[in-house]
Design a protein around this motif. Structure first.
Motif, PDB file in Angstrom:
ATOM      1  N   ARG A 296       0.586  -1.238  -0.188  1.00  0.00           N
ATOM      2  CA  ARG A 296       0.112  -0.306   0.294  1.00  0.00           C
ATOM      3  C   ARG A 296       0.545   1.313   0.010  1.00  0.00           C
ATOM      4  NH1 ARG A 296      -2.954  -3.887   3.296  1.00  0.00           N
ATOM      5  NH2 ARG A 296      -1.929  -2.047   4.836  1.00  0.00           N
TER       6      ARG A 296
ATOM      7  N   LYS B 268       1.259   4.392  -2.609  1.00  0.00           N
ATOM      8  CA  LYS B 268       0.578   5.401  -2.689  1.00  0.00           C
ATOM      9  C   LYS B 268       1.689   6.149  -3.318  1.00  0.00           C
ATOM     10  CE  LYS B 268       0.492   9.228   1.361  1.00  0.00           C
ATOM     11  NZ  LYS B 268       0.181   9.080   3.065  1.00  0.00           N
ATOM     12  N   GLU B 269       3.103   5.716  -3.152  1.00  0.00           N
ATOM     13  CA  GLU B 269       4.009   6.209  -3.869  1.00  0.00           C
ATOM     14  C   GLU B 269       4.813   6.402  -5.128  1.00  0.00           C
ATOM     15  OE1 GLU B 269       8.709   4.950  -4.493  1.00  0.00           O
ATOM     16  OE2 GLU B 269       8.271   4.978  -2.398  1.00  0.00           O
TER      17      GLU B 269
ATOM     18  N   GLU C 183       0.573  15.646  -2.993  1.00  0.00           N
ATOM     19  CA  GLU C 183       1.634  15.060  -2.409  1.00  0.00           C
ATOM     20  C   GLU C 183       2.686  15.553  -2.710  1.00  0.00           C
ATOM     21  OE1 GLU C 183       1.501  11.673  -1.452  1.00  0.00           O
ATOM     22  OE2 GLU C 183      -0.534  12.347  -1.582  1.00  0.00           O
TER      23      GLU C 183
END
Length: 529
Positions: free
Chosen positions: A89, A93-94, A112
């Motif tokens: 996860r 997200k990265e 971000e």
């Protein structure tokens, strides 16, 4: 200024820059550069990035399942979210699959960027390079032939502005921007693109808010803190001068925020040291297991032997071109090909195991390429070729063995000439190009995905173009770096990448500068070199 930096990677491709920066270590294990955000639009490259990001979360102790899969102990890719859900996860997200320049991408990226700024403060780095098709010489040549093509309406010319926009939002301590050499001569309505790029980068947050640094310039006085900006040509990095087995020439701009660059003497700015040794194709390919080429029709070991035997008979009947010494080397290459035809035919088209090839790791850069737990080579499978191209490949490789260079169009016998109207025009003189053993390779580009004619393996016995893994070796991707997607998509990813080892050396030069903290708070470093 902390001892860890959050890195934002735009237009990431398969992750060459990110691999280099994340591989740098202080001491034994501590990584000063942490990839916090990668953005890539291509779906297959995004999947490659996602998997590599997931593996980085293990900080060197990668899951057994990954090597079981690469080594062929299990057939299907493991479900990573079930093996380490939290890390998977975090990787999702990265690594974002977004088209930079769109409103949707801006909303997500701005959120971000705010997160990275809050976590790292001034300790951030921006890396990446806008798509190069609009700047490259080949791309511009194709565009000239397009009816109604107007450079001013080609949005690819201006995608660098999205990089500049993020640069303005992030305000990193350092940025790295990479692009093709053709950017230096690209123009829209008579205005040079590169001059505009330099102005935008240098003045993104006000006049002279960033100092532009050339890592390996040709001119003198290039990085004087009180002088002018480096000349455009000084930003060209010639990869073969820095231990990369490839004559890859790219524009790489490093920018340092003005408060870090202030008063810094030129000798303490980031710079790449040229290396005396030249790393060649032989250094990185010679130990790999032999593979036969494939056939586009009716493929199989016996069919391949028959096709290669026909090619050898044709080439022997034609004879060599040139002086007697070259003719001797040419015929010797054909003799060696004939002597090994059974062995190569049975070797197959893919590398299943390295167990029978103890010399497989290259002697040069061995630690960089090879993982101790790797028994096979992923992405190492040959493509199929038509019989006529096998004849041309065999001739070209045997010619290179004899002459020490790849043949030009005029060197080919008439019997092997393709049915191209411009074959002897001089425009495509190296339409079939061998990557010679004892030189750095020519630039690996995404065109390798088309047919492989520019990337013929130097060993006549194998009679084929380079595999994805061999191209990745020339690009200095570690052997356990897996490229996702079909084979064509894998070739495109490799060709579009920044060599990770070059990125590593750039990261190291930046880190050595950052360790000094610039010269903001170190009066003792302000003296002249």
């Amino acid at each position: 200024m902390g001892d860890r930096f959050g890195v934002v990677d735009l237009f990431s491709g398969p992750g060459g820059l990110a691999e280099g920066f994340s591989s740098l270590r202080k001491g034994t294990r501590d990584a000063p550069f942490r990839i916090e955000l990668s953005v890539e639009n291509d779906p297959s490259a995004h999947q490659t990035l996602l998997l590599r990001s997931f593996l980085r979360k293990f900080e060197g102790e990668w899951p057994d399942a990954y090597y079981d899969w690469l080594n062929g102990d299990i057939e299907e890719e493991p479900r990573w979210s079930e093996i380490a859900g939290k890390k998977w996860r975090a990787a999702e997200k990265e690594v974002l699959n977004l088209e930079l320049g769109t409103e949707k991408a801006r909303v997500v990226i701005d959120r971000e960027i705010k997160r990275v700024r809050e976590q790292y403060g001034d300790s951030t780095i921006l890396i990446g390079g806008p798509p190069c098709q609009a700047y490259s010489l080949a791309g511009r040549s194709r565009n000239v032939g397009k009816k109604g093509y107007l450079p001013a309406k080609d949005e690819r010319h201006f995608l660098y502005r999205e990089y500049v926009r993020v640069l303005e939002e992030l305000r990193p301590a350092v940025f790295v921007m990479e692009n093709v050499k053709g950017m230096l001569s690209s123009a829209v309505n008579g205005d040079g693109i590169f001059t505009k790029v330099m102005e935008d980068l240098q003045n993104v947050a006000g006049a002279d808010s960033y100092k532009l640094v050339a890592l390996d310039p040709d001119s003198d006085g290039h990085n004087s803190t009180r002088g002018s900006c480096p000349a455009p040509r000084d930003f060209v990095i010639r990869a073969e001068k820095h231990g990369i087995p490839q004559a890859r020439h790219r524009v790489i701009i490093v920018g340092i925020r003005a408060d870090f660059a202030a008063y810094t003497p030129a000798c303490r700015l980031p710079q790449l040291e040229r290396r005396a040794e030249v790393v060649t194709v032989r250094d990185v390919l010679a130990g790999l297991p032999m593979l036969r080429s494939g056939l586009s029709r009716a493929d199989g070991p016996q069919a391949w032997k028959n096709a290669l035997s026909r090619a050898m008979r044709l080439l022997r009947s034609i004879g060599s071109q040139g002086d007697p010494m070259a003719a001797s080397g040419y015929m010797r290459a054909l003799d060696e090909c004939e002597a090994s035809i059974d062995y190569v035919a049975e070797s197959g088209r893919a590398c299943q195991t390295l167990a029978d090839h103890p010399d497989a790791p290259p002697q040069v850069l061995e630690a960089w390429f090879r993982g101790a737990r790797l028994r096979g080579l992923p992405n190492h499978e040959t493509r199929g070729h038509i019989d006529r191209d096998l004849e041309r490949y065999l001739f070209a490789a045997a010619f290179a063995e004899a002459h020490g260079r790849s043949p030009k169009a005029q060197d080919f016998p008439n019997q092997l000439a393709p049915n191209h109207r411009n074959w002897l025009s001089g425009k495509f003189a190296d339409r079939f190009r061998v990557q010679c053993w004892d030189k750095p390779a020519t630039t690996v580009t995404s065109h390798i995905s088309k047919d492989g004619h520019y990337f013929i393996h130097p060993d006549p016995r194998q009679c084929r173009s380079l595999t994805v893994r061999e191209a990745a070796r020339i690009q200095t991707f570690p052997d356990d770096y897996l490229f996702k997607g079909n084979r064509t998509q894998q070739y495109v990813q490799v060709g579009n990448a920044v060599p990770p080892l070059l990125a590593y050396r750039i990261a190291d030069s930046i880190w050595r500068f950052l360790e000094d903290g610039g010269c903001r708070d170190r009066p003792e470093l302000k003296s002249a070199c």
